[in-house]
Enzyme design. Structure first.
Site, PDB file in Angstrom:
ATOM      1  N   ASP A  80      -1.671  -8.468  -7.868  1.00  0.00           N
ATOM      2  CA  ASP A  80      -0.603  -8.712  -6.895  1.00  0.00           C
ATOM      3  C   ASP A  80      -1.052  -8.450  -5.463  1.00  0.00           C
ATOM      4  O   ASP A  80      -0.582  -9.101  -4.526  1.00  0.00           O
ATOM      5  CB  ASP A  80       0.611  -7.842  -7.220  1.00  0.00           C
ATOM      6  CG  ASP A  80       1.448  -8.431  -8.343  1.00  0.00           C
ATOM      7  OD1 ASP A  80       0.874  -9.132  -9.195  1.00  0.00           O
ATOM      8  OD2 ASP A  80       2.660  -8.188  -8.377  1.00  0.00           O
ATOM      9  N   SER A  86       6.940  -4.878  -3.568  1.00  0.00           N
ATOM     10  CA  SER A  86       5.822  -4.192  -4.195  1.00  0.00           C
ATOM     11  C   SER A  86       6.212  -2.748  -4.448  1.00  0.00           C
ATOM     12  O   SER A  86       7.052  -2.177  -3.750  1.00  0.00           O
ATOM     13  CB  SER A  86       4.609  -4.232  -3.260  1.00  0.00           C
ATOM     14  OG  SER A  86       3.660  -3.266  -3.624  1.00  0.00           O
ATOM     15  N   CYS A  99      -2.149  -3.345 -14.901  1.00  0.00           N
ATOM     16  CA  CYS A  99      -1.504  -3.653 -13.626  1.00  0.00           C
ATOM     17  C   CYS A  99      -0.154  -4.343 -13.766  1.00  0.00           C
ATOM     18  O   CYS A  99       0.362  -4.515 -14.857  1.00  0.00           O
ATOM     19  CB  CYS A  99      -2.468  -4.417 -12.732  1.00  0.00           C
ATOM     20  SG  CYS A  99      -3.773  -3.313 -12.094  1.00  0.00           S
ATOM     21  N   ASP A 100       0.371  -4.769 -12.630  1.00  0.00           N
ATOM     22  CA  ASP A 100       1.802  -4.989 -12.428  1.00  0.00           C
ATOM     23  C   ASP A 100       2.520  -5.813 -13.492  1.00  0.00           C
ATOM     24  O   ASP A 100       3.563  -5.419 -13.992  1.00  0.00           O
ATOM     25  CB  ASP A 100       2.021  -5.648 -11.065  1.00  0.00           C
ATOM     26  CG  ASP A 100       1.689  -4.723  -9.918  1.00  0.00           C
ATOM     27  OD1 ASP A 100       0.882  -3.804 -10.128  1.00  0.00           O
ATOM     28  OD2 ASP A 100       2.213  -4.909  -8.817  1.00  0.00           O
ATOM     29  N   LYS A 101       2.039  -7.003 -13.814  1.00  0.00           N
ATOM     30  CA  LYS A 101       2.769  -7.867 -14.757  1.00  0.00           C
ATOM     31  C   LYS A 101       2.186  -7.808 -16.156  1.00  0.00           C
ATOM     32  O   LYS A 101       2.762  -8.363 -17.090  1.00  0.00           O
ATOM     33  CB  LYS A 101       2.753  -9.326 -14.263  1.00  0.00           C
ATOM     34  CG  LYS A 101       3.287  -9.503 -12.864  1.00  0.00           C
ATOM     35  CD  LYS A 101       4.669  -8.893 -12.705  1.00  0.00           C
ATOM     36  CE  LYS A 101       5.097  -8.855 -11.254  1.00  0.00           C
ATOM     37  NZ  LYS A 101       4.254  -8.022 -10.401  1.00  0.00           N
TER      38      LYS A 101
END
Length: 624
Positions: A81, A525, A122-124
């Site tokens: 991201d 974020s 990480c994010d997703k």
């Protein structure tokens, strides 16, 4: 007794072809009949949180095979991201969550795997794998790559701790010299691992512990530390134990939907609020709950946000503490222990870290806390585990150091993790606001909001895209007292629900961090702080009121009262709505925005719901 799913492709004469292919992957005669454990890895050289994961699948596989299973690894995509931020690449971030979930489902079901280990970070990636695991409902253990060490550098002879957001803010701040900006940039992200603050990646990896699907330390043990190696090995052992419990003992408490039930989702959200986690976690928990058929909604989050205190304050909400400090204070289990003592936790839920031998309390979070909460454990090995600290040496290698803090942070009065009595605030780090701007709710990360901004009244400065908003902020259009409105950036309208880290960072760099508010149907974020309100639902493209706001409109925000209001009469709003409808095919679309949207993104937008539903696919459009 449940039959191994893999028997579908390994038993019977008519499966001779499938067995021949299994043999070509290395399966031997005496392996047939063993459980086949899928390892979903997410190694990529694009993402610092995943760059060190290449050999982690083999590590997990060795433990699975030693415990009597067959391990088969595959890979998923992983979007960074931070690198995708601030340009068209961010349109692909949230949609990648659905692709990851689908790819895990495809691989596991196509090959009839019996159980699953998810190597995420990480994010997703963690949310996507979580959605898949709950959709599949086979034994699963999550193990992440771990957080990176906090950056450190000297400015004006003072040693300061840094993270990614510091580099972004300094880069946009004309008051910071080129030399200092470059020094911050080179120091902000020193090692492999997910970014060092309580951003989305680390928040989600912490929440898997609270959901009962990962081992203690998963969310906080540094990626570089040698102790993290044992988490990967133990993940392999635990998934085999879960598989044996389910397939050999008909023990359904080993299945993820019986672990991550409604109470577990409440625990996860309680943790999230207490630690001031990323607002993105709301989106992902709502999506995961739908996959688990758990009726967990924004109303539950709103209710809990009023009850749970803020017990752990970490960057970006403070420069003092990062994930390495959370670990020193006892990690997720340390926070859960304080929540339990405050009477805010369900400890009778199952957990993958505990064996269920049928006796009362066995296999539950209660037994895990008894062993892993540093404030109550007598286990010196556990205390030693939570003393694992940073080395301060730049590296992309996992397990490259074994440094220890000289002591644990057990200070629950002024330390990184607080008891309820000494909480950073008696209300938690996330809040749900509602009003005519967001009839179905919106989210603000209160942990990052200055006390002076808990109520705010300002004039709307409206932008039809993040790009226009960035240009307006940097070009001086936005002034103190403005409420920046960024719309048509929701799941459907973006499409893809972009993160707004650049607009919030640029507001800070121009000295407007406490002088302006920002509201959007996009998201933020985990690195965002300030009066940043996202997930406005319904989104503009779905007919939400945010599409009707005009420049100069008065917007009133009251976080203590959980209210966000457009000070325009109902008569005027109805007139604006009628005018919008009169535009026909151009209604509920951004005016003048030039943006290329690929077929892949258009396909995502066709089925996307607003943020209050987790931005998942609209099932009503898919079901008969």
């Amino acid at each position: 007794m449940p039959k191994l799913r893999s028997a579908t492709s390994t038993e019977g004469r008519n499966m001779a072809g499938a067995r021949a292919l299994w043999r070509a992957t290395g399966v031997k005669d005496n392996d047939f009949g063993k459980p086949i454990i899928a390892i979903s890895n997410s190694f990529t050289q694009f993402v610092p949180g995943h760059v060190h994961l290449k050999d982690m699948g083999s590590l997990v596989a060795s433990a699975i095979e030693e415990a009597g299973g067959i391990a088969k690894e595959f890979n998923t995509i992983a979007v960074d991201d931070g690198i995708a931020m601030g340009h068209g690449g961010m349109l692909y971030s949230l949609p990648s969550r659905e692709l990851i979930a689908d790819s895990v489902e495809y691989m596991v079901n196509a090959h009839c795997a019996d159980a699953l280990v998810c190597i995420s970070n990480c994010d997703k990636i963690t949310p996507g794998m979580l959605m898949a695991a709950l959709r599949l409902n086979i034994p699963v253990v999550f193990v992440s790559g771990g957080p990176m060490e906090a950056g450190k550098t000297k400015l004006s002879d003072k040693l300061i701790k840094l993270d990614l957001v510091d580099a972004m803010v300094a880069g946009a701040d004309s008051n910071v010299s080129d030399e200092d900006s470059a020094k911050i940039e080179r120091s902000a992200c020193p090692t492999c691992g997910s970014c060092s603050g309580m951003f989305t990646a680390n928040s989600m990896n912490c929440l898997t512990e609270a959901l009962g699907l990962s081992l203690p330390g998963n969310g906080s043990m540094l990626a570089t530390h040698a102790d993290r190696r044992e988490l990967f090995l133990e993940a392999g052992r635990r998934v085999m134990a879960l598989a044996k419990r389910y397939y050999h003992q008909d023990d359904e408490s080993a299945l993820p939907r019986n672990i991550a039930n409604f109470k577990a989702f409440e625990n996860a959200m309680t943790l999230d609020i207490a630690m001031g986690g990323s607002s993105n976690t709301v989106l992902h928990l709502l999506a995961a709950a739908q996959e688990a058929d758990v009726d967990f909604t924004m109303a539950d989050i709103d209710r809990m946000s009023r009850l749970v205190p803020h017990l752990c304050k970490v960057a970006p909400s403070t420069p003092k503490y990062h994930m390495e400090d959370v670990h020193r204070a006892g990690g997720v289990m340390g926070i859960l222990g304080e929540l339990d003592r405050a009477g805010l936790l369900h400890t009778d839920v199952f957990h993958v870290a505990a064996d269920n031998d049928g006796t009362p309390g066995s296999g539950t979070l209660k037994s895990v806390l008894a062993q892993y909460d540093v404030m109550q454990t007598q286990d010196e090995k556990v205390k030693h585990f939570f003393m694992a600290g940073p080395a301060g040496i730049p590296t992309t290698k996992a397990f490259s150091q074994d440094c220890r803090w000289p002591s644990l942070d057990n200070d629950r009065q002024e330390g990184c993790i607080r008891s309820r009595e000494f909480a950073f605030s008696q209300e938690g780090g996330l809040a749900v606001l509602s009003g005519n701007v967001a009839e179905n709710g919106c989210i603000v990360k209160t942990a990052g909001v200055d006390e002076s901004n808990l109520t705010f009244v300002g004039s709307a400065r409206v932008y039809e895209s993040q790009d226009d908003a960035v240009a307006g902020i940097l070009g001086g259009e936005v002034v103190a007292g403005d409420v920046v409105v960024i719309r048509y950036e929701g799941p459907k309208g973006g499409p893809g629900m972009q993160e707004m880290l650049y607009p919030t960072s640029y507001l800070k760099s121009r000295g407007l961090g406490k002088a302006c508010a920002l509201i959007t149907d996009g998201r933020f974020s985990g690195g965002t702080s300030g009066l940043s309100i996202g997930h406005v639902s319904p989104e503009a493209a779905a007919g939400g009121t945010i599409a009707l706001i005009e420049n100069g409109d008065r917007i009133e925000i009251d976080i203590p009262k959980r209210s966000i209001k457009l000070a325009v009469s109902d008569v005027e709003l109805n007139a604006r709505r009628e005018k919008m409808h009169s535009l026909g095919p151009m209604a509920w679309k951004p005016i003048g925005r030039q943006r290329y949207v690929s077929l892949a993104l258009k396909a995502y937008a066709m089925l996307a719901t607003s943020a209050d539903k987790g931005a998942v696919r609209d099932r009503s459009k898919l079901e008969d």
